[in-house]
Each structure stands twice: as structure tokens, then as C-alpha cells.
Design a protein around this motif. Structure first.
Motif, PDB file in Angstrom:
ATOM      1  N   LEU A  27      57.994   7.150  -6.712  1.00  0.00           N
ATOM      2  CA  LEU A  27      58.433   8.546  -6.627  1.00  0.00           C
ATOM      3  C   LEU A  27      58.741   9.064  -8.016  1.00  0.00           C
ATOM      4  O   LEU A  27      59.373   8.375  -8.826  1.00  0.00           O
ATOM      5  CB  LEU A  27      59.701   8.634  -5.756  1.00  0.00           C
ATOM      6  CG  LEU A  27      59.508   8.554  -4.247  1.00  0.00           C
ATOM      7  CD1 LEU A  27      60.873   8.525  -3.565  1.00  0.00           C
ATOM      8  CD2 LEU A  27      58.738   9.748  -3.715  1.00  0.00           C
ATOM      9  N   LYS A  28      58.340  10.307  -8.270  1.00  0.00           N
ATOM     10  CA  LYS A  28      58.703  10.931  -9.556  1.00  0.00           C
ATOM     11  C   LYS A  28      60.134  11.392  -9.469  1.00  0.00           C
ATOM     12  O   LYS A  28      60.611  11.735  -8.394  1.00  0.00           O
ATOM     13  CB  LYS A  28      57.805  12.166  -9.792  1.00  0.00           C
ATOM     14  CG  LYS A  28      56.480  11.851 -10.421  1.00  0.00           C
ATOM     15  CD  LYS A  28      55.820  13.138 -10.889  1.00  0.00           C
ATOM     16  CE  LYS A  28      54.415  12.829 -11.324  1.00  0.00           C
ATOM     17  NZ  LYS A  28      53.639  14.043 -11.465  1.00  0.00           N
ATOM     18  N   PRO A  29      60.818  11.478 -10.616  1.00  0.00           N
ATOM     19  CA  PRO A  29      62.198  12.000 -10.574  1.00  0.00           C
ATOM     20  C   PRO A  29      62.176  13.471 -10.198  1.00  0.00           C
ATOM     21  O   PRO A  29      61.214  14.187 -10.448  1.00  0.00           O
ATOM     22  CB  PRO A  29      62.693  11.788 -11.998  1.00  0.00           C
ATOM     23  CG  PRO A  29      61.443  11.680 -12.831  1.00  0.00           C
ATOM     24  CD  PRO A  29      60.406  11.118 -11.960  1.00  0.00           C
ATOM     25  N   LYS A  30      63.298  13.922  -9.611  1.00  0.00           N
ATOM     26  CA  LYS A  30      63.358  15.305  -9.129  1.00  0.00           C
ATOM     27  C   LYS A  30      63.353  16.258 -10.296  1.00  0.00           C
ATOM     28  O   LYS A  30      63.939  15.978 -11.350  1.00  0.00           O
ATOM     29  CB  LYS A  30      64.638  15.481  -8.304  1.00  0.00           C
ATOM     30  CG  LYS A  30      64.530  14.898  -6.913  1.00  0.00           C
ATOM     31  CD  LYS A  30      65.721  15.325  -6.055  1.00  0.00           C
ATOM     32  CE  LYS A  30      65.640  14.612  -4.712  1.00  0.00           C
ATOM     33  NZ  LYS A  30      66.814  14.884  -3.862  1.00  0.00           N
ATOM     34  N   ASP A  63      57.644  18.281   1.553  1.00  0.00           N
ATOM     35  CA  ASP A  63      58.632  18.106   0.498  1.00  0.00           C
ATOM     36  C   ASP A  63      58.432  16.737  -0.129  1.00  0.00           C
ATOM     37  O   ASP A  63      57.400  16.116   0.092  1.00  0.00           O
ATOM     38  CB  ASP A  63      60.055  18.325   1.017  1.00  0.00           C
ATOM     39  CG  ASP A  63      60.455  17.249   2.018  1.00  0.00           C
ATOM     40  OD1 ASP A  63      61.526  17.390   2.630  1.00  0.00           O
ATOM     41  OD2 ASP A  63      59.669  16.277   2.177  1.00  0.00           O
ATOM     42  N   GLN A  64      59.446  16.253  -0.806  1.00  0.00           N
ATOM     43  CA  GLN A  64      59.221  15.049  -1.584  1.00  0.00           C
ATOM     44  C   GLN A  64      58.939  13.841  -0.702  1.00  0.00           C
ATOM     45  O   GLN A  64      58.155  12.964  -1.028  1.00  0.00           O
ATOM     46  CB  GLN A  64      60.450  14.786  -2.463  1.00  0.00           C
ATOM     47  CG  GLN A  64      60.184  13.714  -3.482  1.00  0.00           C
ATOM     48  CD  GLN A  64      61.237  13.707  -4.561  1.00  0.00           C
ATOM     49  OE1 GLN A  64      62.346  14.221  -4.353  1.00  0.00           O
ATOM     50  NE2 GLN A  64      60.925  13.140  -5.688  1.00  0.00           N
ATOM     51  N   HIS A 124      52.298  15.360  -7.467  1.00  0.00           N
ATOM     52  CA  HIS A 124      53.516  15.871  -8.088  1.00  0.00           C
ATOM     53  C   HIS A 124      54.754  15.081  -7.685  1.00  0.00           C
ATOM     54  O   HIS A 124      55.748  15.077  -8.409  1.00  0.00           O
ATOM     55  CB  HIS A 124      53.708  17.335  -7.698  1.00  0.00           C
ATOM     56  CG  HIS A 124      52.619  18.175  -8.253  1.00  0.00           C
ATOM     57  ND1 HIS A 124      52.558  18.473  -9.583  1.00  0.00           N
ATOM     58  CD2 HIS A 124      51.521  18.715  -7.668  1.00  0.00           C
ATOM     59  CE1 HIS A 124      51.479  19.218  -9.804  1.00  0.00           C
ATOM     60  NE2 HIS A 124      50.820  19.369  -8.652  1.00  0.00           N
ATOM     61  N   TYR A 125      54.674  14.460  -6.519  1.00  0.00           N
ATOM     62  CA  TYR A 125      55.858  13.708  -6.058  1.00  0.00           C
ATOM     63  C   TYR A 125      55.710  12.223  -6.286  1.00  0.00           C
ATOM     64  O   TYR A 125      56.688  11.533  -6.504  1.00  0.00           O
ATOM     65  CB  TYR A 125      56.094  13.941  -4.558  1.00  0.00           C
ATOM     66  CG  TYR A 125      56.362  15.389  -4.236  1.00  0.00           C
ATOM     67  CD1 TYR A 125      55.429  16.148  -3.527  1.00  0.00           C
ATOM     68  CD2 TYR A 125      57.544  15.979  -4.647  1.00  0.00           C
ATOM     69  CE1 TYR A 125      55.693  17.474  -3.248  1.00  0.00           C
ATOM     70  CE2 TYR A 125      57.793  17.300  -4.368  1.00  0.00           C
ATOM     71  CZ  TYR A 125      56.862  18.053  -3.665  1.00  0.00           C
ATOM     72  OH  TYR A 125      57.131  19.342  -3.383  1.00  0.00           O
ATOM     73  N   VAL A 126      54.508  11.738  -6.184  1.00  0.00           N
ATOM     74  CA  VAL A 126      54.285  10.302  -6.210  1.00  0.00           C
ATOM     75  C   VAL A 126      53.394   9.988  -7.395  1.00  0.00           C
ATOM     76  O   VAL A 126      52.309  10.536  -7.533  1.00  0.00           O
ATOM     77  CB  VAL A 126      53.595   9.843  -4.888  1.00  0.00           C
ATOM     78  CG1 VAL A 126      53.226   8.396  -4.978  1.00  0.00           C
ATOM     79  CG2 VAL A 126      54.513  10.111  -3.727  1.00  0.00           C
ATOM     80  N   ARG A 180      58.437  24.625  -5.289  1.00  0.00           N
ATOM     81  CA  ARG A 180      57.516  24.419  -6.394  1.00  0.00           C
ATOM     82  C   ARG A 180      56.548  25.570  -6.551  1.00  0.00           C
ATOM     83  O   ARG A 180      56.253  26.027  -7.649  1.00  0.00           O
ATOM     84  CB  ARG A 180      56.718  23.132  -6.183  1.00  0.00           C
ATOM     85  CG  ARG A 180      57.182  22.004  -7.069  1.00  0.00           C
ATOM     86  CD  ARG A 180      56.214  20.854  -7.040  1.00  0.00           C
ATOM     87  NE  ARG A 180      55.007  21.168  -7.751  1.00  0.00           N
ATOM     88  CZ  ARG A 180      53.795  21.182  -7.215  1.00  0.00           C
ATOM     89  NH1 ARG A 180      53.616  20.899  -5.953  1.00  0.00           N
ATOM     90  NH2 ARG A 180      52.750  21.474  -7.943  1.00  0.00           N
ATOM     91  N   GLU A 225      58.266  21.742  -1.449  1.00  0.00           N
ATOM     92  CA  GLU A 225      56.996  22.263  -1.942  1.00  0.00           C
ATOM     93  C   GLU A 225      57.000  23.775  -2.053  1.00  0.00           C
ATOM     94  O   GLU A 225      56.490  24.327  -3.038  1.00  0.00           O
ATOM     95  CB  GLU A 225      55.875  21.786  -1.003  1.00  0.00           C
ATOM     96  CG  GLU A 225      54.454  22.161  -1.449  1.00  0.00           C
ATOM     97  CD  GLU A 225      54.030  21.527  -2.756  1.00  0.00           C
ATOM     98  OE1 GLU A 225      54.558  20.456  -3.107  1.00  0.00           O
ATOM     99  OE2 GLU A 225      53.195  22.119  -3.487  1.00  0.00           O
ATOM    100  N   ASN A 262      54.835  14.167   2.333  1.00  0.00           N
ATOM    101  CA  ASN A 262      53.803  14.889   1.594  1.00  0.00           C
ATOM    102  C   ASN A 262      52.413  14.310   1.775  1.00  0.00           C
ATOM    103  O   ASN A 262      51.568  14.370   0.882  1.00  0.00           O
ATOM    104  CB  ASN A 262      54.138  14.894   0.097  1.00  0.00           C
ATOM    105  CG  ASN A 262      54.415  13.470  -0.404  1.00  0.00           C
ATOM    106  OD1 ASN A 262      54.051  12.492   0.259  1.00  0.00           O
ATOM    107  ND2 ASN A 262      55.082  13.378  -1.523  1.00  0.00           N
TER     108      ASN A 262
END
Lengths: 118, 789
Positions: free
Chosen positions: A78-81, B682-683, A71-73, B752, B749, B686
Motif C-alpha cells: 500500500l502507498k502511504p496516504k 477507495d484505498q 495510485h494505492y498499491v 482524488r 477515489e 480498488n
């Protein structure tokens, strides 16, 4: 617990954990078996099995990590927020909505209700 | 290598052994298969033979089965005929006498007795007589047989002629049988055609009757006449049937009789021939001295055979003669019983048949006489031969007694002893004496014979005279019979013509009578019709006039009555209308009030329903609010506030529905736990290790499940665990809004994870707000309606 419907993505964590565990088991097992087959060629030594098991473990670890990170990468980027919730100021007034919908301000002024607390 | 070699060798050996064993098994199996083949052939052949034998035996037992098989497979029929003989049905077809006997038995009762008695009552039979004339078959050509003379010189020729005639006669009956059958068929065909004609006539007549049924009085008399005619026609039909039946019977009997007689005559002729042959052969056997021993023995064998044949022929002739006589007696009996008073053609037929029978009986007797003559001849010959034998023996005895020393010829021949001169002389002398004696006897016999011959001639002459007289008597009797029959024929002929004339006249009279009757009836009918028509017209006129007068009076009375009634009703109606108008106005006012209150109540109910749906849902599942909102809209179309607030309900709630607070609360527990477990993720951080660490932290961190949030919140002090605790507390105290505010502070997270829950919570809050607004408005309206009352 089972009767509760899933509102959103809270079950994803559990599912991912399950997938990781099964993936681990399969890969390690397969690695051990393949290693065992190879060990037959190498005069019945143990190291191919451990090698296979280790390869399996490593593969399943990286799979699991990617699954959790997906979901993040995105690959290595990195994916946008995701969107933030709207801020307080952006919520429009009910009064404005009422005024927009009706063309008679006298009626609207009579029938306006309390403003919602935000 | 050696070991390898040894191993290979051993393996090879094993293989060879295995192959040998396999081949051995194969050969065994080959021989086994050949033996099995022959065995199977034998078994199959045996089964086939059993099947054939079984079918033949069953066909013998059950003729139905045989018929079925022959129908389906004709070649098998030939096999059956060969093995079992012809089937019973075929044999039955060839024996007519049994069939005729059965026919006589069945038919002798019905047609000869009952219906003919009825027919005596009826007067006329014209058409059926014509039909029966057409069906009389040709006469049996028996008169051909009356030719042969009783003289014995022409015996053989006559016999041959007779045989020919018999054969012709046989052919003719067989031919006749066919035309007789055809004629029977014709008769049976003619019978139904006649009956059809009669029935069509009857139907025509009946249809005529039906068409004339419309008229009045003459129908009855016509019907009576027609009924009698119908009855007559019916009786005619019956007579036709009877006549045809009797003629058929007579034909059958005649055929049988002729066949039997011809048979008997033929057999008698055969017997006579056999006797003659036997006597001739016997004579030749006795007189032929020149033949050798073997020829003699053959001749004597022939004689024996001839004797056997003769006996057999005689027996057969006797049997057939008896049979023929029975047949003749039968037919005579039937002829006597046939009663043909009214049917002249039948009488003619009877007469003809009687004549034929008589002729046949004459011929039979002649044949029998011939046979007897031959028998007498044979007796004479026998006596002659016996005498010769006796003489021979006597001579032999004398010879032996006079000259006992000399042995008989064969012995002498055998021994070869020469006889002495004396003995020869003695023998010759004896012979001479004997010859002289015999010559003397012969001369005596000749003279005596002449005398005896004269005596015999005279006696024979007397006999012949007697015989001739008898023959003359028979002839006379026969002529008398013929004359009588002719006379009867003529009488029947005259009667028939007479009857025809009378019938014609009667018919004419009957038709004239019927015409006269019909004319009279039609005239009378016309008269009656005119009279009654006039009567009907006058009465109709009178009735009409009376009725018109009555109608006028009635109409006047009715008009007066209706006028009075109308006035009364008009008054009442106006009064009622005024009253109704007053009531209407009162009711309208009331209705308006009621309407308003009803609408308010409905609105409140609808809003309550909305609230209820939001609070409880469908056992936790979200329920679309579309129906309730439309209900609200339906109730109050024109209120702006209501429209605005129903529009303010979010579309997702309308389409999909909202989760209840209970569910959100319950699900938050799980969600909170999961958030705790992923609190560190978190971003930026992870990886799996961080997941593990955060899980470890969640295990090790001790935090209360619920914490009362303080009035002032320090944003830096908020972390996942505290947020979750505060939210739990707020939820347990029913403050979803505050809980949502706290949850909104999560990041990373956990955020989410909680996103879905938060969305649902927001949706629920919005919907609840809008619906509460609606409810408030509806309450206000209700109060307003109450005040209006």
C-alpha cells in the motif's frame, strides 16, 4: 466540454477506461490469432483459439486492474496516504501576517481589514 | 513411390524442356547479337562517312567554316587542300596584280590629287624629306638586261643569259617585294614615328604654351606664331604621308611591271626555243633516210608534239606580251600623273622608275623580235620542205609515166616479180637522162644562184643599212632620253639644295624674330606690373583710412543705443520674474492636489483591472496577475496596507493566474459525474470489480442534481451523491466557498478526482479576498483624496 481545461486529475478515469478497452481488444485479438496459428498444428481444432482469447482477456484484465490501482498499491504494498488538507486551526490570522510584515503597530491597527472566514 | 517417381520424372522432363528452350533462346540471342554487331558496325561506318562528306561539302560552300575547322584541327586542313584545293585566301596572297590594281583604284584618287594641292601652299619641308630619303628602296637592277646583241649567232647564248637575268630579276622582285614590304612597313613605321615626333614636339610646344599662358600680352602673338608652326607641321605630316603613299604605290607598280615583263620575256624566249626545236626536229625527220619505219614514225610524232608545243608557247607569249605592255602603260600613266614639285626625292624616284620602264620595254621588244625571227626561219624551212616534197612527187610522176608497167618499189618487193633486162636498161637509161638533166639544171642553178645571191646580197645590204640607220636612230633617241633624264636629275638636285638653303635661312630668321618678340613682351610686362602694383597700393591706403573713420562713428552710435535698450529690458525682466514666482506657487499647490487624486484614480483602476482579470480571465484561460500587481505597486509605493495585501496574493496566481468561477462551475459538472462513478472506490477497495460496481451504482442511483443544503449538517448522512448535489447547488447560487467546503468532505477515489478542482477553487478564493481588500483600500484612498479637495 472540450473547451474546459482540465483542473487536476478528473480525466484520468476516462483515459484509463480507454486504455483498458484497447488493451483488451489487442490482447484478445492477438491471442485468438496465435491460437489460430496453433490450431493449424492441431488438426484445425478450435480450442487453441479460445485458449488464446482467454489468455488475452486475462492479461488485459490484470493490466487494467493494476492501472486503476497504481495510485494505492505499489506492486503489492500500500502507498502511504496523501496529505490531508490543512485543518482549520492551522490557517494563520491575517492580522498576524500584517503585524509580522510591518513594524509600526499603530499603522497596522488603523489599516487592518476584516478577518477571513474560514 | 511410383507416383513420386513419375512426378519426379515429369518434373525433370519439364526442367529439361525449359532449359533447352532457354538455351535455344540464348543461341538465338547470340546469333542475334553477332548479327546485330555487324549491323551496328555497318551503320556506324555509314554515319561516319556521311559526316565526313558533309563537313567537306560544307567547307567547300562556306569558307568561314573551313577556316574555323582548319584553325581548330590543322591535320584536316591538309585533307581539305587535297580534296578542295587551296583556300581562296591563299590564292589571293599569291596574285599581287589584282591587289595592286585594287590599290591603285583606291589610292589613285586621294593622295595624288587633293593633299598635294594643299602642299603647294606650304613653304618648308625639311624633316620629312630626310625621312623619305631614308625610305627610298634600291633601284631595280634592270640595266643588266640591256646587254644582249641582236645578232642571231649569239641568239642561243643571249637567250640563256637573258633567262638567267630574268630569273634573277624575278628573284629580285620577289626579294624586293619582301624588302619593299619591309620598307613599306618601315615607311609606315617611320611615318607614325615621325608623326609621333611631330606630335610630341607639338605637345611640348603646347605645354610650353600652357605654362606661359599665365603672362599677359605676349601670349597672343606667341600663340599666333605657334599656330602657324602647328599648321606647318601638320602639313609636313600630311606631305610625309602622301610621299610615303605615292612611293609605296610606285614600288608596287614597279614590282608588278617587272614581274610581268620578265614573265613575258621568258615566255617569248620559250616560244622562240619551241619554234627552233620544231624546225630542227622537222629537218632531221625529213633528212634522215637511213632510219627505219618505226623510227621514222616516232620522229614524225615528235614533230607533231613539237608543233603543238610551239603553238601553245606562241599563244602564251602573245598573252604575256600584251599583259606586260599594259603594265608598262599603267606605270607610265601613274608616273606622268605624280606631281612632285615639292618632294625632290620623289621626283628622283620617278625618274629612276621611268628609266627602268624604258629598259624593260626595250627588252620586251627585243624578245618579241627574236621570236619573230624564229618564225621567219620556220617559214623558210617549211617552204624548203614543201619544195622537196614537190620534187619528189614530180619525180615519182615522171617515173610512173615513163615506165608505167613497172610498179612502184613496195609492190615489186611484195610480188617478187623480176624485172626484165630491157626494162632495167630502160630504167637505168631514164635515170641517167634524168641525172644528166638534173646536173645541167644544177649548174644552171649554180650560176643563176650566184647572180641571184649577188642581187640578194645587195638588197640585203640596203636593208641592213636601213636597219642600222634605224638602230642608230633608236640608240640616239635612247641616249637623248638618258641625257634628258640626267639633266632633269641635276636640275632636281640643284633645286633641292637651293630649297634647303632657303629653308634654313628662313628658320633662322623666324627663330630670331620670335626671340626678339619674347624679349620685348617680357620687358613690357615688367613695366606694366610695376605701374599697376603702385596704383593698387595707393588706393588700398586711402580705402583703409576712410573705412577706419567710418567704423569709429558707427561704434559710438551703437553703444549708446544698446545702453538704452539694456535698461528698458532690465526693468521688464524684473517685473516678469515677480509674476512668474506667484504663478509657480499657485500651480504647485494645485499640482499636489491633482497628483493625489490621480493616484487614487489610478489605484482604483488598477484594482478594477485585477478584479476584472480574476472574474473573466482571457476567455477562460488563467492570466498571470503580475503586471497588474506591479501597476498597483507603482502607483502607491509607500502605503503599507497595499503592500501587505499585494503580498498576500498567492504566488501561483501571480505567476500562472487563476481559473474563473465560471470555468470551475462548468468543470464541476463533469467532475461530479466522475466522482459518482467511482464513489465506492477507495484505498482498500480498488479492484476492477469495485469499479464496475460503483459504475453500476451510479447508473442505478437516482439523485437530484442539486439539493439545497440544510442549515445543520449531519456528517454521517453525507455521501458522495449528496455532497455533489449540495456543491452543485452552492455553485449555482454563486457560493463557491460553501461548495468548496462540501467538496472537502469527500474521501477516497472521488477525493482524488476532485483534488485539482479543489486546489483551484481555494486559489481563486484567496486571490479574490486579497484583491477585494486592495479594492477597499483603494476606495478609501479615493474618498480621502476627494475630501482633501
Amino acid at each position: 466540454m472540450s473547451n474546459l481545461p482540465s483542473v487536476g486529475k478528473e480525466n484520468e478515469y476516462g483515459k484509463n477506461i480507454d486504455k483498458c478497452i484497447t488493451d483488451l481488444a489487442i490482447k484478445v485479438g492477438t491471442g485468438v490469432i496465435v491460437g489460430g496459428v496453433f490450431s493449424l498444428l492441431f488438426r484445425r481444432k478450435a480450442w487453441p483459439m479460445t485458449l488464446g482469447g482467454g489468455i488475452g482477456l486475462g492479461m488485459s484484465y490484470s493490466n487494467c486492474e493494476n492501472r486503476f490501482r497504481s495510485h494505492y498499491v505499489d506492486g503489492f504494498r500500500l502507498k502511504p496516504k496523501p496529505n490531508q488538507p490543512p485543518s482549520v486551526e492551522e490557517i494563520p490570522d491575517v492580522v498576524e501576517i500584517v503585524q509580522q510584515s510591518t513594524d509600526t503597530p499603530s499603522n497596522s491597527s488603523q489599516e487592518t481589514t476584516s478577518e477571513p472566514k474560514s | 513411390m511410383l507416383r513420386l517417381g513419375q512426378k519426379a520424372a515429369s518434373r525433370l522432363q519439364n526442367e529439361v524442356q525449359a532449359n533447352w528452350i532457354r538455351s535455344g533462346r540464348r543461341t538465338l540471342s547470340d546469333s542475334q547479337t553477332s548479327a546485330g554487331l555487324t549491323r551496328s558496325i555497318i551503320v556506324g561506318g555509314g554515319l561516319f562517312a556521311c559526316a565526313c562528306g558533309g563537313t567537306v561539302a560544307y567547307a567547300k560552300v562556306s569558307p568561314d567554316f573551313r577556316k574555323n575547322v582548319e584553325k581548330n584541327a590543322p591535320p584536316i586542313a591538309t585533307v581539305f587542300d587535297m580534296v578542295l584545293g587551296p583556300s581562296r585566301t591563299e590564292i589571293k596572297d599569291k596574285i599581287p596584280s589584282d591587289a595592286f590594281k585594287s590599290k591603285i583604284k583606291t589610292k589613285s584618287v586621294d593622295p595624288l590629287k587633293a593633299p598635294l594641292k594643299d602642299s603647294r601652299k606650304v613653304l618648308e619641308t625639311t624633316e620629312p624629306s630626310n625621312a623619305v630619303e631614308a625610305t627610298t628602296p634600291p633601284n631595280v637592277p634592270a640595266p643588266e638586261i640591256t646587254a644582249p646583241t641582236p645578232a642571231e649567232q649569239q641568239g642561243e647564248e643571249n637567250q640563256s643569259l637573258l633567262i638567267q637575268n630574268m630569273q634573277n630579276n624575278e628573284k629580285l622582285p620577289s626579294d624586293e617585294a619582301k624588302p619593299a614590304d619591309q620598307e613599306e612597313n618601315q615607311v609606315s613605321d617611320v611615318k607614325p614615328t615621325q608623326i609621333e615626333e611631330v606630335t610630341t614636339q607639338k605637345e611640348q610646344q603646347s605645354s610650353n604654351i600652357q605654362t606661359s599662358n599665365v603672362e599677359t600680352e605676349k601670349n597672343d602673338q606667341q600663340q599666333i606664331s605657334l599656330k602657324t608652326e602647328e599648321r606647318i607641321l601638320q602639313q609636313e605630316v600630311e606631305e610625309i604621308a602622301d610621299a610615303a603613299a605615292t612611293s609605296a604605290i610606285l614600288d608596287d607598280l614597279l614590282n608588278a611591271c617587272s614581274i610581268a615583263c620578265s614573265n613575258a620575256i621568258l615566255l617569248n624566249v620559250n616560244a622562240a626555243n619551241a619554234i627552233a626545236l620544231h624546225s630542227s626536229i622537222l629537218r632531221t625527220a625529213n633528212d634522215d633516210f637511213a632510219a627505219s619505219a618505226t623510227e621514222k614514225s616516232l620522229q614524225w610524232e615528235d614533230v607533231a608534239h613539237a608543233r603543238d608545243d610551239m603553238n601553245k608557247a606562241q599563244i602564251e607569249a602573245e598573252a604575256s606580251f600584251r599583259n606586260a605592255i599594259e603594265e608598262l602603260a599603267k606605270i607610265k600613266h601613274v608616273l606622268q600623273e605624280t606631281n612632285c614639285e615639292n618632294n625632290h626625292d620623289l621626283g628622283q624616284r620617278v625618274v629612276d622608275i621611268g628609266r627602268d620602264c624604258m629598259n624593260m620595254s626595250h627588252d620586251l621588244e627585243e624578245a618579241k623580235a627574236r621570236v619573230q625571227g624564229k618564225v621567219l626561219e620556220a617559214d623558210v624551212l617549211k617552204r624548203y620542205l614543201e619544195d622537196i616534197e614537190k620534187m619528189k612527187e614530180k619525180f615519182q610522176n615522171e617515173f610512173e609515166s615513163s615506165l608505167p608497167t613497172i610498179s612502184t618499189e613496195p609492190e615489186w618487193k611484195r610480188t617478187g616479180k623480176r624485172v626484165s633486162q630491157d626494162e632495167e636498161n630502160a630504167m637505168l637509161l631514164h635515170m641517167q637522162h634524168r641525172v644528166e638533166e638534173l646536173q645541167r639544171e644544177l649548174s644552171e642553178e649554180r650560176t643563176l644562184g650566184a647572180e641571184r645571191l649577188d642581187e640578194v646580197v645587195s638588197s640585203v645590204r640596203a636593208e641592213v643599212e636601213d636597219h642600222v640607220k634605224k638602230l642608230a636612230e633608236l640608240d640616239l633617241h635612247k641616249r637623248l632620253e638618258e641625257q634628258r633624264l640626267n639633266h632633269e636629275e641635276q636640275v632636281t638636285e640643284l633645286q633641292r639644295t637651293h630649297d634647303d638653303d632657303i629653308r634654313r635661312q628662313l628658320k633662322r630668321q623666324a627663330s630670331a624674330h620670335v626671340e626678339h618678340m619674347s624679349e620685348a613682351l617680357s620687358y613690357m610686362e615688367r613695366q606694366a606690373a610695376e605701374k599697376y602694383e603702385k596704383l593698387v597700393e595707393t588706393t588700398m591706403e586711402e580705402q583703409k583710412s576712410e573705412f577706419l573713420v567710418m567704423m569709429e562713428a558707427e561704434r559710438a552710435a551703437n553703444e549708446a543705443k544698446t545702453a538704452s535698450i539694456i535698461d528698458k529690458h532690465q526693468l521688464e525682466l524684473e517685473m516678469a520674474i515677480a509674476r512668474v514666482r506667484g504663478i509657480e506657487q499657485a500651480v504647485d499647490g494645485r499640482a499636489h492636489v491633482e497628483n493625489v487624486t490621480r493616484k487614487a484614480q489610478e489605484l482604483s483602476l488598477a484594482c478594477d483591472a485585477l478584479l476584472h482579470t480574476i472574474k473573466y480571465g482571457d476567455k477562460g484561460k488563467p492570466v498571470p496577475l503580475a503586471t497588474e500587481l506591479t501597476t498597483v505597486k507603482k502607483v502607491y509605493d509607500d502605503n503599507n496596507a497595499l503592500n501587505v495585501f499585494s503580498a498576500a496574493v498567492p504566488t501561483e496566481a501571480v505567476e500562472r493566474g487563476v481559473y474563473t468561477e465560471e470555468i470551475l462551475r462548468a468543470s464541476f459538472r463533469r467532475i461530479g459525474k466522475i466522482c459518482r462513478r467511482v464513489s465506492l472506490v477507495d484505498q482498500n477497495r480498488n479492484s476492477l470489480f469495485v469499479y464496475f460496481l460503483s459504475y453500476l451504482k451510479s447508473l442505478l442511483t437516482v439523485s437530484s442534481a442539486q439539493l439545497a443544503p440544510p442549515t445543520e449538517i449531519d456528517q454521517s448522512a453525507l455521501d458522495v451523491f449528496t455532497i455533489i448535489s449540495y456543491s452543485n447547488y452552492c455553485l449555482d447560487h454563486g457560493n463557491l466557498e460553501q461548495a468548496a467546503r462540501f467538496v472537502n468532505q469527500l474521501t477516497g477515489e472521488p477525493r482524488r478526482v476532485v483534488e485539482g478542482w479543489l486546489k483551484e477553487a481555494r486559489l481563486l478564493l484567496e486571490t479574490r479576498q486579497a484583491v477585494e481588500a486592495l479594492a477597499t483600500v483603494s476606495k478609501g484612498l479615493v474618498i480621502g483624496a476627494q475630501l482633501e479637495k
